[in-house]
Write a protein that holds these residues in place. Sequence first.
Motif, mmCIF file in Angstrom:
data_model
loop_
_atom_site.group_PDB
_atom_site.id
_atom_site.type_symbol
_atom_site.label_atom_id
_atom_site.label_comp_id
_atom_site.label_asym_id
_atom_site.label_seq_id
_atom_site.Cartn_x
_atom_site.Cartn_y
_atom_site.Cartn_z
ATOM 1 N N ALA A 246 0.749 -1.280 0.077
ATOM 2 C CA ALA A 246 0.061 -0.178 0.008
ATOM 3 C C ALA A 246 0.884 1.225 0.029
ATOM 4 O O ALA A 246 0.446 2.296 -0.679
ATOM 5 C CB ALA A 246 -1.053 0.144 1.187
ATOM 6 N N TYR B 120 2.223 1.672 -3.490
ATOM 7 C CA TYR B 120 1.127 1.887 -4.374
ATOM 8 C C TYR B 120 0.886 3.284 -4.361
ATOM 9 O O TYR B 120 0.279 3.887 -5.280
ATOM 10 C CB TYR B 120 -0.082 1.037 -4.082
ATOM 11 C CG TYR B 120 -1.185 0.771 -5.047
ATOM 12 C CD1 TYR B 120 -0.860 0.109 -6.174
ATOM 13 C CD2 TYR B 120 -2.378 1.415 -4.676
ATOM 14 C CE1 TYR B 120 -2.054 0.093 -6.854
ATOM 15 C CE2 TYR B 120 -3.490 1.410 -5.622
ATOM 16 C CZ TYR B 120 -3.113 0.919 -6.944
ATOM 17 O OH TYR B 120 -4.255 0.450 -7.663
ATOM 18 N N LYS B 121 0.894 4.063 -3.110
ATOM 19 C CA LYS B 121 0.412 5.377 -2.830
ATOM 20 C C LYS B 121 1.704 6.392 -2.987
ATOM 21 O O LYS B 121 1.675 7.394 -2.388
ATOM 22 C CB LYS B 121 -0.085 5.527 -1.460
ATOM 23 C CG LYS B 121 -1.249 4.627 -1.048
ATOM 24 C CD LYS B 121 -2.402 4.990 -1.800
ATOM 25 C CE LYS B 121 -3.813 4.398 -1.614
ATOM 26 N NZ LYS B 121 -5.037 4.947 -2.360
ATOM 27 N N LYS C 181 0.827 9.826 -4.252
ATOM 28 C CA LYS C 181 -0.063 10.474 -3.197
ATOM 29 C C LYS C 181 1.056 11.287 -1.985
ATOM 30 O O LYS C 181 0.818 12.203 -1.653
ATOM 31 C CB LYS C 181 -1.303 9.774 -2.562
ATOM 32 C CG LYS C 181 -2.139 10.485 -1.693
ATOM 33 C CD LYS C 181 -3.072 9.686 -1.037
ATOM 34 C CE LYS C 181 -4.277 10.419 -0.370
ATOM 35 N NZ LYS C 181 -3.668 11.392 0.685
ATOM 36 N N ILE D 135 -1.305 6.518 5.358
ATOM 37 C CA ILE D 135 -1.343 6.030 3.838
ATOM 38 C C ILE D 135 -2.687 6.145 3.352
ATOM 39 O O ILE D 135 -3.154 6.843 2.304
ATOM 40 C CB ILE D 135 -1.010 4.773 3.482
ATOM 41 C CG1 ILE D 135 0.504 4.505 3.878
ATOM 42 C CG2 ILE D 135 -1.359 4.438 2.019
ATOM 43 C CD1 ILE D 135 0.898 2.900 3.929
ATOM 44 N N SER D 136 -3.845 5.763 4.403
ATOM 45 C CA SER D 136 -5.381 6.185 4.096
ATOM 46 C C SER D 136 -5.895 6.199 5.598
ATOM 47 O O SER D 136 -5.234 5.807 6.497
ATOM 48 C CB SER D 136 -5.890 4.942 3.451
ATOM 49 O OG SER D 136 -6.210 3.836 4.394
ATOM 50 N N CYS E 166 -7.371 -0.884 1.397
ATOM 51 C CA CYS E 166 -6.500 0.349 0.819
ATOM 52 C C CYS E 166 -6.364 0.039 -0.771
ATOM 53 O O CYS E 166 -6.168 0.957 -1.728
ATOM 54 C CB CYS E 166 -5.466 0.614 1.408
ATOM 55 S SG CYS E 166 -4.417 2.218 0.914
ATOM 56 N N VAL E 167 -6.184 -1.240 -1.141
ATOM 57 C CA VAL E 167 -5.706 -1.608 -2.685
ATOM 58 C C VAL E 167 -6.695 -2.692 -2.821
ATOM 59 O O VAL E 167 -6.442 -3.820 -2.629
ATOM 60 C CB VAL E 167 -4.162 -2.022 -2.823
ATOM 61 C CG1 VAL E 167 -3.740 -2.216 -4.230
ATOM 62 C CG2 VAL E 167 -3.316 -0.933 -2.035
#
Length: 453
Positions: free
Chosen positions: A145, A148-149, A152, A173-174, A231-232
Amino acid sequence: MNIPNLLVVPFPVQGHVNPLMNFSQKMVEHGCKITFVNTDFSQKRMMSSEGKQESLEESPTIKLVSIPDGLEADDDRSDLGKLCDSVLSTMPSMLEKVIEEIHVNSGERITCIVADVIMGWALEVGRKLGIKGILFCTASAATFALEYKIPKLIQDGIIDSHGCPITKGTFQISPSMPSMDVKAIWWSNVYNPTTERKIFKYLVHCMQNSNLAKWCICNTTYELEPSALSCVPKLLPVGPLLRSYDKTNVTARSLGQFWEEDHSCIDWLNQQPRCSVLYIAFGSFTLFDQNQFNELALGLDLTNRSFLWVVRQDNKMAFPSEFLGSKGKIVGWTPQLKVLNHPSIACFLSHCGWNSIIEGFSSGVPFLCWPYFTDQFQNRNYICDELKVGLGLNSDENGLVSRWEIKKKLDRLISDEQIRTKSLELKETVMSNIAEGGGSSENVSRLLSWLKS
C-alpha cells in the motif's frame, strides 16, 4: 479446461525467491505448469547446494531457466542500487527472448506472467507479447500500500520526488490504516543516499506497471491486515504461503535455497525440552560488525538457555574468545519452517523479514525483534505495538544492542504468558486461511478460475 502455464519472475535475492517458489509449488498442486526465471547468479547458488540437482530434476512441473542480471561474477550483489540498475538495463530483453524460445521450442504458450512487485517491468514484456499478468508482493500488504500510494505521498509533501522524507513524525497512507513513522519508509533506510535514490527510481518504474496486472497477490491474510488490503482493492491475500515438505523424507532439500540446509539441527532439537530453545536467525542480508556480533554471542551465554543460532557461511566475524556457546548449536542455514514448528522452540530472535514473520505467525512463536533495514522496522512496530506477539530490542547511545539488553528482553519474553497465548491464537487465525473454505484458499480458487478461463 486449459492448463495454466505460468512464468514466475522473482527479484534475485533469497527472501524473494522463497515465497515465489512456495507459490509455484502451490500452483503445481493445482495442476499448473511453472517456468521459474532466476538470474544466472541465483541459479548457480541454488544448484550448488548439495542435493539440489536431484530434487529439482524430480520436479518436472517446475522448470528452471536463467538469464543474466548484467553484473560481473565478482560484483557485489548486496549493493541493491547497483543490482536494480543492472536488472532493468539487462533483463527485460532477455526475458522476452526466453518467452519466445519457449513458444517456439515447446509449442506451448505462456498464459500468465507472475512478477515479483520489484520485477514489475516483466509485465511490460508480457503486454508486448500479449500475455496477462499478476503482481506478487513478497512483503506485507501495508508495504505494498505504501508503494502503491507513492504519487500521493509526493503530492501530500511527505516525500520528495527522489523518495526522501521531507516531514518528520507520522503520516497515514489512508484514513483506515494505522499511522506510520516517516523513519519506517523502507527505501529511505538503506543507509546510503545514492543507493536509496536508485532503489526509489527503480521501484517507481516497477509500480507504474501495477495497472497491467489483473490481480496483485500478497503473502498475508484478511485478519492480519484488513485496513491495508481495503486500501488496494485488487490486492488478494493468499497467505500463509508455506514451504511444502516431504513428510516421508526428513532430510529432503527445499527448492529455491541459496544455502544448504543443515538438518542436524532437527535431531538436536529433538533432544531439548519443550519450549526451551531460543531460535536466532537474521535472514539472508543482515550483517553485524564485530562489536555487535560479540554482544549477541555474549548475550546468548548470559541467558544460560539452550539456543539454535543461524550464522551464515558468508559471516566474516570471529566469535569472541570468551564466548562459551556450550548450551547452543550454531548452523549455517536451517529448514526454518520445520525449526519454528518444533515443540522445543520457545521464541524467535528475528530481523523481521516478512517471510520469517509469516512463518513465525504460522508456528505460534513469540518474537524478539531486531530489524536490520528496509520494511523490517515497520514490521517490528506491527509485531510489538499492534499484534503484541513480541518485544523489540533497544540500542544504547552508541547504537549497540548490549548483551544485557538481549538477556533482559529474552527473559521477559519467555516468561510472558500473555504474549505466548496471543501467539498461539494468532497461529490458529492465520492457519485457518489455508484450510478448505478459508479466505486465502478461496482467493487461490478465484485466481485459478481466472487463469483457466
